[in-house]
Design a protein around this motif. Structure first.
Motif, PDB file in Angstrom:
ATOM      1  N   ARG A  32      39.117 -17.346 -42.147  1.00 54.97           N
ATOM      2  CA  ARG A  32      38.770 -17.458 -43.557  1.00 54.97           C
ATOM      3  C   ARG A  32      37.841 -16.311 -43.952  1.00 54.97           C
ATOM      4  O   ARG A  32      36.829 -16.062 -43.304  1.00 54.97           O
ATOM      5  CB  ARG A  32      38.086 -18.794 -43.829  1.00 54.97           C
ATOM      6  N   ARG A  33      38.183 -15.651 -45.014  1.00 55.55           N
ATOM      7  CA  ARG A  33      37.385 -14.509 -45.451  1.00 55.55           C
ATOM      8  C   ARG A  33      36.547 -14.911 -46.653  1.00 55.55           C
ATOM      9  O   ARG A  33      37.068 -15.311 -47.689  1.00 55.55           O
ATOM     10  CB  ARG A  33      38.294 -13.349 -45.841  1.00 55.55           C
ATOM     11  N   TYR A  34      35.243 -14.771 -46.518  1.00 58.06           N
ATOM     12  CA  TYR A  34      34.381 -14.932 -47.679  1.00 58.06           C
ATOM     13  C   TYR A  34      34.463 -13.665 -48.512  1.00 58.06           C
ATOM     14  O   TYR A  34      34.849 -12.597 -48.009  1.00 58.06           O
ATOM     15  CB  TYR A  34      32.935 -15.173 -47.239  1.00 58.06           C
ATOM     16  N   GLU A 382      40.016 -20.826 -53.311  1.00 57.24           N
ATOM     17  CA  GLU A 382      40.367 -19.491 -52.846  1.00 57.24           C
ATOM     18  C   GLU A 382      40.595 -18.594 -54.047  1.00 57.24           C
ATOM     19  O   GLU A 382      41.166 -19.005 -55.067  1.00 57.24           O
ATOM     20  CB  GLU A 382      41.629 -19.541 -51.980  1.00 57.24           C
ATOM     21  N   TYR A 383      40.137 -17.359 -53.958  1.00 56.19           N
ATOM     22  CA  TYR A 383      40.319 -16.388 -55.045  1.00 56.19           C
ATOM     23  C   TYR A 383      40.605 -15.024 -54.428  1.00 56.19           C
ATOM     24  O   TYR A 383      39.807 -14.502 -53.645  1.00 56.19           O
ATOM     25  CB  TYR A 383      39.066 -16.331 -55.919  1.00 56.19           C
ATOM     26  N   ASN A 384      41.761 -14.478 -54.765  1.00 59.45           N
ATOM     27  CA  ASN A 384      42.179 -13.158 -54.257  1.00 59.45           C
ATOM     28  C   ASN A 384      42.094 -13.074 -52.732  1.00 59.45           C
ATOM     29  O   ASN A 384      41.691 -12.050 -52.165  1.00 59.45           O
ATOM     30  CB  ASN A 384      41.326 -12.044 -54.874  1.00 59.45           C
ATOM     31  N   GLY A 385      42.418 -14.184 -52.071  1.00 58.58           N
ATOM     32  CA  GLY A 385      42.391 -14.213 -50.614  1.00 58.58           C
ATOM     33  C   GLY A 385      41.041 -14.510 -50.015  1.00 58.58           C
ATOM     34  O   GLY A 385      40.904 -14.608 -48.792  1.00 58.58           O
ATOM     35  N   TYR A 386      40.032 -14.698 -50.850  1.00 56.72           N
ATOM     36  CA  TYR A 386      38.687 -15.009 -50.372  1.00 56.72           C
ATOM     37  C   TYR A 386      38.438 -16.506 -50.435  1.00 56.72           C
ATOM     38  O   TYR A 386      38.820 -17.175 -51.396  1.00 56.72           O
ATOM     39  CB  TYR A 386      37.637 -14.289 -51.217  1.00 56.72           C
ATOM     40  N   PHE A 387      37.771 -17.020 -49.430  1.00 59.14           N
ATOM     41  CA  PHE A 387      37.471 -18.444 -49.338  1.00 59.14           C
ATOM     42  C   PHE A 387      36.129 -18.741 -49.995  1.00 59.14           C
ATOM     43  O   PHE A 387      35.119 -18.092 -49.713  1.00 59.14           O
ATOM     44  CB  PHE A 387      37.450 -18.870 -47.872  1.00 59.14           C
ATOM     45  N   ILE A 388      36.120 -19.741 -50.880  1.00 52.94           N
ATOM     46  CA  ILE A 388      34.896 -20.196 -51.548  1.00 52.94           C
ATOM     47  C   ILE A 388      34.729 -21.670 -51.196  1.00 52.94           C
ATOM     48  O   ILE A 388      35.466 -22.523 -51.688  1.00 52.94           O
ATOM     49  CB  ILE A 388      34.984 -20.010 -53.071  1.00 52.94           C
ATOM     50  N   PRO A 389      33.802 -22.006 -50.306  1.00 55.11           N
ATOM     51  CA  PRO A 389      33.686 -23.398 -49.849  1.00 55.11           C
ATOM     52  C   PRO A 389      33.072 -24.314 -50.894  1.00 55.11           C
ATOM     53  O   PRO A 389      32.377 -23.882 -51.810  1.00 55.11           O
ATOM     54  CB  PRO A 389      32.783 -23.279 -48.622  1.00 55.11           C
ATOM     55  N   ALA A 390      33.334 -25.605 -50.760  1.00 53.74           N
ATOM     56  CA  ALA A 390      32.695 -26.612 -51.609  1.00 53.74           C
ATOM     57  C   ALA A 390      31.185 -26.508 -51.454  1.00 53.74           C
ATOM     58  O   ALA A 390      30.670 -26.231 -50.367  1.00 53.74           O
ATOM     59  CB  ALA A 390      33.170 -28.002 -51.215  1.00 53.74           C
TER      60      ALA A 390
END
Length: 517
Positions: A32-34, A382-390
């Motif tokens: 997962r990519r931040y 997820e946005y543009n392949g980036y992971f945004i956790p809860a």
């Protein structure tokens, strides 16, 4: 023996399977990519990378360094994502508002200082929705015209005060904003020195002090809230107790005073009277239970309307001092429509597109809250392949969005013409600076009221007054630097200017207007 070998081999396969699943899970997590951002340090993460002063500028710079419209920080394991572009804000905060509308819980805000009553800071849920729905009913576009007469009275009083003591323009702006909002909320006829405005001003001031104090350790380690106030290092509890007394007074004293006038049959129509009248059919016990909701609404209305209006109008005075050509263009429009025979009112707005464009540019040039009020995610995204956790804190960089070179060339220049067509009419295709009011379901519900008050104030001040630069001992004009205070609620640093009547009949026009209010 064979049975033992069978069971043992089964156990080996089971363990191998579990290990495989765990490895796959861990592998998927590591993949997962931040969003991009500074690397940070062990344990504290990006604690020293998060800017404390003029963060809106630094966040924009970091976004450009990484070539991304969102950037990521991690502090003590908590995730922060800063959104730097209007495009990303629309996609995340507007289109996905169902998971981007929560608020980060703060021990200082929600437990210790009394600011839990401000519904703009409440977590996303039924309590917030109830307050938001009631507030919107009274401040939606079709409702705000009912407040125009009271707004006009306050603005006329401001202009008269500017003639009497122009050097105190900041105090006059503060009094105008506070008295206008107390009139609209409670129908209080506020005069200088009224203790009620002092009560609410002291409460509002705690918000400014709190926001300028940075992050409190108790919000990072909530267990510290259990420390006794006398304990070394628990100074935050003593400070919070002082703030809470002022914030509680701000919410309670005006409200219960007005409620008493309702019982005596002396109350005038206003926001609070409508709220209480709508609940009058309930029994007394039910009405008492609504007091908390109504105090939340009236207190939030005052806080949201006063400091933001004050900051915006001080920024307006700065802009007129720095960019006199825009003042001249606005005054030419005012003279063409009014002929210096009367002061402007809301019926003139359609005839004054330059004045409207000036309000838009004021909202764009420097947002009152350059980083807005942070949101919090309710679910993984997820946005543009980036992971945004809860649980991620989402910061909308309003200033960065409204200083985007692609949308607004030469963004540091105050230029109302950005919002006009070549023929001087308003350009409906121009990017309206809606970002300054927030995003998604958390957008400011009082924005229509705020725009009306800004337009009316700017039009009347420029119709009657000239705002000029001071002249130094050598006879040269002193142009302000345009510096802004560096923290959450941002307004101009101190600067000098002169304010005087524009023409010989200006003072008489204002006196006449005040007598007719």
């Amino acid at each position: 023996m064979s049975r033992f070998l069978y069971d043992y081999s089964t156990l080996l396969y089971l363990c191998a399977g579990i290990t495989f699943v765990v490895l796959i899970t861990l592998s998927s997590r590591t993949r997962r990519r931040y969003p991009p951002g500074p690397k940070g340090l062990p344990i504290v993460g990006n604690l020293f990378d998060v800017p404390t002063d003029h963060g809106w500028k630094r966040y924009q710079e970091i976004g450009k360094e990484y070539g991304s419209d969102i950037v990521h920080f991690q502090v003590f394991g908590s995730h922060i994502v800063v959104v730097n572009t209007a495009k990303a804000a629309r996609e995340l905060l507007d289109k996905r508002s169902n998971i981007y509308s929560d608020k980060q819980r703060s021990v200082m805000i929600h437990e210790l200082t009394g600011w839990h009553r401000n519904f703009s800071l409440m977590p996303y849920g039924e309590g917030w929705r109830t307050r938001r729905r009631l507030f919107h009913q009274h401040f939606r576009p079709m409702a705000v015209p009912q407040y125009h007469t009271r707004q006009l009275k306050a603005v006329h009083g401001l202009v008269q005060s500017l003639f009497e003591a122009p050097q105190n323009y900041k105090e006059h702006i503060r009094f105008m904003a506070g008295s206008a909002i107390l009139d609209i909320i409670f129908a209080f006829d506020i005069q200088p020195g009224d203790p009620r405005i002092e009560i609410v001003e002291k409460g509002v001031q705690t918000a400014t002090e709190f926001m300028c104090s940075g992050v409190y350790l108790v919000d990072v380690f909530p267990i510290l809230k259990h420390l006794p106030s006398w304990f070394p290092g628990a100074g935050f509890k003593r400070q919070a107790a002082k703030w809470k007394a002022l914030v509680d007074d701000m919410h309670e004293i005006p409200y219960y005073q007005f409620k008493q006038t309702m019982r005596e049959g002396k109350a005038k129509p206003c926001f609070a009277s409508t709220l209480l009248s709508s609940a009058a059919e309930n029994d007394e016990d039910s009405l008492e239970s609504l007091d908390e909701i109504f105090m939340s609404l009236t207190g939030t209305a005052y806080v949201a309307g006063s400091d933001t209006t004050i900051s915006a109008l001080n920024t307006f005075v700065l802009a007129m001092t720095m960019f006199p050509e825009t003042q001249a263009a606005a005054q030419e429009e005012l003279d063409r429509v009014l002929g210096r025979k009367r002061l402007p009112d809301f019926d003139d707005r359609d005839s004054m597109p330059y004045l409207t464009a000036m309000v838009y540019e004021l909202l764009r040039w420097h947002s009152v809250l350059p980083l807005g009020l942070p949101h919090r995610t309710l679910a993984d995204d997820e946005y543009n392949g980036y992971f945004i956790p809860a649980g991620t804190v989402i910061v909308g960089n309003c200033w960065g969005m409204l200083h985007d070179d692609d949308l607004f060339p030469d963004p540091d220049v105050f230029r109302p013409e950005r919002f006009l067509n070549a023929d001087g009419t308003l350009n409906s295709d121009a990017h309206f600076p809606i970002e300054t009011f927030g995003f998604g379901r958390r957008i400011c519900p009082g924005r229509y009221f705020a725009q009306d008050l800004l337009w009316l104030t700017i039009a009347n001040v420029l119709a009657a007054c000239s705002i000029e630069r001071v002249v130094d001992e050598k006879g040269f004009e002193v142009r302000p630097t345009g510096d802004m205070t560096p923290r959450v609620l941002s307004m101009p640093e101190p600067f000098e200017c002169n304010i005087r009547p524009r023409f010989s009949g200006a003072e008489a026009l204002v006196r006449s207007a005040c007598l007719n209010d």
